[in-house]
Write a protein that holds these residues in place. Structure first.
Motif, mmCIF file in Angstrom:
data_model
loop_
_atom_site.group_PDB
_atom_site.id
_atom_site.type_symbol
_atom_site.label_atom_id
_atom_site.label_comp_id
_atom_site.label_asym_id
_atom_site.label_seq_id
_atom_site.Cartn_x
_atom_site.Cartn_y
_atom_site.Cartn_z
ATOM 1 N N ASN A 124 0.228 8.492 13.150
ATOM 2 C CA ASN A 124 -0.538 9.716 12.905
ATOM 3 C C ASN A 124 -0.903 9.931 11.432
ATOM 4 O O ASN A 124 -1.009 11.069 10.981
ATOM 5 N N PHE A 125 -1.093 8.833 10.690
ATOM 6 C CA PHE A 125 -1.502 8.908 9.294
ATOM 7 C C PHE A 125 -2.864 8.237 9.107
ATOM 8 O O PHE A 125 -3.181 7.280 9.814
ATOM 9 N N PRO A 126 -3.645 8.692 8.133
ATOM 10 C CA PRO A 126 -4.939 8.057 7.832
ATOM 11 C C PRO A 126 -4.735 6.782 7.003
ATOM 12 O O PRO A 126 -3.722 6.637 6.311
ATOM 13 N N PRO A 127 -5.707 5.863 7.029
ATOM 14 C CA PRO A 127 -5.577 4.590 6.310
ATOM 15 C C PRO A 127 -5.549 4.719 4.791
ATOM 16 O O PRO A 127 -4.998 3.866 4.100
ATOM 17 N N GLY A 128 -6.114 5.789 4.249
ATOM 18 C CA GLY A 128 -6.217 5.954 2.808
ATOM 19 C C GLY A 128 -4.917 6.207 2.090
ATOM 20 O O GLY A 128 -4.892 6.361 0.868
ATOM 21 N N LEU A 129 -3.811 6.205 2.806
ATOM 22 C CA LEU A 129 -2.521 6.315 2.129
ATOM 23 C C LEU A 129 -2.180 5.011 1.420
ATOM 24 O O LEU A 129 -1.365 4.976 0.522
ATOM 25 N N LEU A 130 -2.824 3.949 1.845
ATOM 26 C CA LEU A 130 -2.610 2.638 1.235
ATOM 27 C C LEU A 130 -3.885 2.180 0.545
ATOM 28 O O LEU A 130 -4.979 2.399 1.035
ATOM 29 N N PRO A 131 -3.734 1.504 -0.583
ATOM 30 C CA PRO A 131 -4.930 0.967 -1.239
ATOM 31 C C PRO A 131 -5.449 -0.240 -0.467
ATOM 32 O O PRO A 131 -4.735 -0.840 0.337
ATOM 33 N N LYS A 132 -6.691 -0.590 -0.720
ATOM 34 C CA LYS A 132 -7.255 -1.798 -0.119
ATOM 35 C C LYS A 132 -6.480 -3.001 -0.639
ATOM 36 O O LYS A 132 -5.991 -2.990 -1.764
ATOM 37 N N GLY A 133 -6.358 -4.024 0.200
ATOM 38 C CA GLY A 133 -5.742 -5.253 -0.262
ATOM 39 C C GLY A 133 -4.316 -5.489 0.170
ATOM 40 O O GLY A 133 -3.624 -6.322 -0.427
ATOM 41 N N VAL A 134 -3.847 -4.807 1.194
ATOM 42 C CA VAL A 134 -2.502 -5.085 1.685
ATOM 43 C C VAL A 134 -2.514 -6.494 2.284
ATOM 44 O O VAL A 134 -3.345 -6.815 3.120
ATOM 45 N N VAL A 135 -1.606 -7.343 1.821
ATOM 46 C CA VAL A 135 -1.587 -8.737 2.284
ATOM 47 C C VAL A 135 -0.549 -8.991 3.364
ATOM 48 O O VAL A 135 -0.546 -10.057 3.979
ATOM 49 N N GLY A 136 0.315 -8.027 3.630
ATOM 50 C CA GLY A 136 1.306 -8.183 4.675
ATOM 51 C C GLY A 136 2.211 -6.976 4.744
ATOM 52 O O GLY A 136 2.193 -6.120 3.867
ATOM 53 N N TYR A 137 2.980 -6.917 5.820
ATOM 54 C CA TYR A 137 3.931 -5.818 5.969
ATOM 55 C C TYR A 137 5.008 -6.218 6.964
ATOM 56 O O TYR A 137 4.860 -7.171 7.714
ATOM 57 N N GLU A 138 6.099 -5.474 6.950
ATOM 58 C CA GLU A 138 7.208 -5.646 7.890
ATOM 59 C C GLU A 138 7.594 -4.254 8.370
ATOM 60 O O GLU A 138 7.533 -3.300 7.611
ATOM 61 N N LEU A 139 7.966 -4.159 9.644
ATOM 62 C CA LEU A 139 8.430 -2.889 10.177
ATOM 63 C C LEU A 139 9.560 -3.140 11.153
ATOM 64 O O LEU A 139 9.431 -3.957 12.065
ATOM 65 N N ASP A 140 10.658 -2.456 10.957
ATOM 66 C CA ASP A 140 11.770 -2.482 11.901
ATOM 67 C C ASP A 140 11.620 -1.228 12.743
ATOM 68 O O ASP A 140 11.945 -0.129 12.304
ATOM 69 N N ARG A 141 11.090 -1.382 13.944
ATOM 70 C CA ARG A 141 10.825 -0.216 14.803
ATOM 71 C C ARG A 141 12.101 0.504 15.224
ATOM 72 O O ARG A 141 12.046 1.672 15.606
#
Length: 168
Positions: A41-58
């Motif tokens: 429920n968040f908009p994309p603009g919380l992150l800058p352009k150029g994210v190259v990867g991510y990890e999430l432990d649900r």
């Protein structure tokens, strides 16, 4: 733009969520960090352009988002935001807590954005001792490292601020 507004922008960028399946992803392709933000429920603009990867432990919401190096830009020519190459925290629906890797310059000091909370059509950004609330529509567009929100025209888009700034 106020200090709180600058801090809010930093938190937006921190919301890079790590890999997980979303309604917009296929079985062959995991969602982007920006799509994952939408799942919470968040908009994309919380992150800058150029994210190259991510990890999430649900299981616990712990996330890490990776940029191709550190990132900084100015807003309205006087507020500066800085992202480290790794942004981390805990992500849950409408809440981003325990953030690290995002800071805003207030007067002469750099202050870390630590929490972002969505309440209806507003986002509240906290730096621990103070918070500011901004309309959600300020964050539909992701800023770009080096030039912020309007790199094509060299102009800086002004953020709307809700008259809700508080100290803790």
């Amino acid at each position: 733009m106020s200090l709180i507004a600058s801090l809010s922008l930093l938190i937006f960028f921190l919301l890079l969520s790590p890999p997980a399946m979303s309604a917009t992803a296929t079985d062959d392709e995991p969602p982007t960090a920006y799509e994952l933000l939408s799942d919470y429920n968040f908009p994309p603009g919380l992150l800058p352009k150029g994210v190259v990867g991510y990890e999430l432990d649900r299981s616990n919401g712990k996330f890490r988002a990776y940029l191709n190096g550190s990132c900084s830009f100015s807003l309205e020519g006087s507020y500066q935001l800085k992202y480290k190459s790794t942004i981390s925290g805990y992500l849950s629906k409408d809440r981003l807590t325990g953030l690290s890797g995002v800071s805003v310059k207030v007067l002469l000091f750099w202050v870390n954005i630590v929490d972002v909370v969505r309440s209806g059509d507003d986002l509240e950004f906290s730096v621990g001792i103070a918070s500011a609330t901004f309309p959600l529509d300020n964050f539909y567009e992701s800023p770009q490292c080096g030039c912020g929100l309007d790199c094509v025209n060299g102009q800086v888009r002004k953020l709307k601020l809700n008259p809700s700034v508080s100290s803790i």
